[in-house]
Design an enzyme around this catalytic site. Structure first.
Site, short mmCIF file in Angstrom:
data_model
loop_
_atom_site.label_atom_id
_atom_site.label_comp_id
_atom_site.label_asym_id
_atom_site.label_seq_id
_atom_site.Cartn_x
_atom_site.Cartn_y
_atom_site.Cartn_z
N HIS A 1 -1.13 -5.74 1.90
CA HIS A 1 -2.34 -6.56 1.82
C HIS A 1 -2.02 -7.87 1.12
O HIS A 1 -1.25 -7.89 0.15
CB HIS A 1 -3.42 -5.84 0.99
CG HIS A 1 -4.47 -5.16 1.80
ND1 HIS A 1 -4.80 -3.84 1.62
CD2 HIS A 1 -5.29 -5.63 2.80
CE1 HIS A 1 -5.79 -3.51 2.46
NE2 HIS A 1 -6.10 -4.57 3.19
N CYS B 1 -8.09 -1.99 7.81
CA CYS B 1 -6.69 -1.99 7.32
C CYS B 1 -6.21 -0.57 7.03
O CYS B 1 -5.13 -0.18 7.46
CB CYS B 1 -6.54 -2.89 6.10
SG CYS B 1 -6.61 -4.63 6.55
N GLU C 1 0.82 -1.21 0.00
CA GLU C 1 0.00 0.00 0.00
C GLU C 1 0.86 1.27 0.00
O GLU C 1 1.83 1.38 0.73
CB GLU C 1 -0.93 0.02 1.22
CG GLU C 1 -1.93 -1.14 1.25
CD GLU C 1 -2.95 -1.11 0.11
OE1 GLU C 1 -3.09 -0.06 -0.55
OE2 GLU C 1 -3.60 -2.16 -0.11
N1 PCA Z 1 -8.40 -6.90 6.27
C1 PCA Z 1 -9.37 -5.85 6.49
C2 PCA Z 1 -9.28 -5.55 7.96
C3 PCA Z 1 -8.58 -6.70 8.58
C4 PCA Z 1 -7.96 -7.42 7.46
O1 PCA Z 1 -7.19 -8.39 7.54
C5 PCA Z 1 -9.20 -4.66 5.56
O2 PCA Z 1 -8.68 -4.82 4.45
O3 PCA Z 1 -9.58 -3.54 5.93
#
Ligand code: PCA
Length: 213
Positions: A165, A141, A78
């Site tokens: 991610h 996240c 990200e």
């Molecule tokens: N993914 C979520 C929140 C916790 C996670 O593992 C997200 O992408 O916001």
């Protein structure tokens, strides 16, 4: 050098979260850097409070938060966190904020200060699909990434931090047709490659590509 790596609790009806599954499988050391692994709750506010407590205790040089991005095809590093909570589903304690600022006194957005391009390059060289993502969403996240970068901005300017991610695991998509997944060994390897790229970069590699658009 101390690197704090966090993964999230399962949420949204899933029974596992690939982020913490991969994080907890990491070795205790990568290229001389100590790896400290923790799980954080998939809960607005509490996740940031727990992360701050961990940073206060551990005093890491680097923080990498990792989360599940169901439906994404690759490891996504990200670039940016935005100052908004806008949840399409409830978090693990039933909170569902809509269009709320995370910190009233924070910037509209903060850029990751990890070497995002070097991380993606290294993961791809390792044979695993990866890319830069320009949105961490508006759920927990993005919330924790924003909270981390706010904490760095206000309290710990020496810390480097960012967010990665990861896709679903294959067992999570057995009943989700046409949904991509990645096996745990590849996710684990990608996180190790990311750490290697960060350690090299902070040892004086390619200076200053962080946050460049
Ligand atoms: N993914 C979520 C929140 C916790 C996670 O593992 C997200 O992408 O916001």
């Amino acid at each position: 050098m101390k690197i704090l790596i966090t993964g999230f609790e399962p949420f949204g009806g899933e029974i596992i979260n690939p982020s913490y599954e991969a994080v907890k499988s990491l070795p205790g050391e990568v290229n001389g850097a100590a790896i400290i692994k923790r799980q954080v709750p998939t809960v607005f506010r509490k996740s940031i409070m727990e992360l701050e407590k961990l940073v206060d205790e551990i005093r890491p040089d680097i923080v990498i938060a990792v989360g599940q991005a169901g439906g994404r095809v690759d490891i996504s590093v990200e670039r940016v966190a935005i100052n908004i909570d806008d949840a399409a589903i409830k978090d693990n304690e039933g909170n569902q904020p809509v269009d709320e600022a995370i910190f009233e006194d924070g910037e509209n957005a903060y850029f990751s200060n990890l070497p995002i391009k070097a991380i993606v390059k290294r993961i791809k060289e390792g044979g695993i699909p990866a890319s830069i993502s320009n949105s961490a969403g508006t759920f927990v996240c993005n919330h924790i990434m924003y909270g981390l970068l706010y904490l760095i901005d206000k309290k710990y300017p020496g810390i480097k931090g960012g967010f990665i991610h990861v896709p679903y695991l294959p067992e999570q998509v057995v009943n989700k047709r046409n949904t991509p997944s990645m096996n745990i060994n590849d996710i684990r390897k990608a996180l190790i490659l990311a750490v290697e790229a960060i350690v090299e970069h902070s040892a004086g590699g390619i200076a200053g590509d962080e946050g460049k658009v």
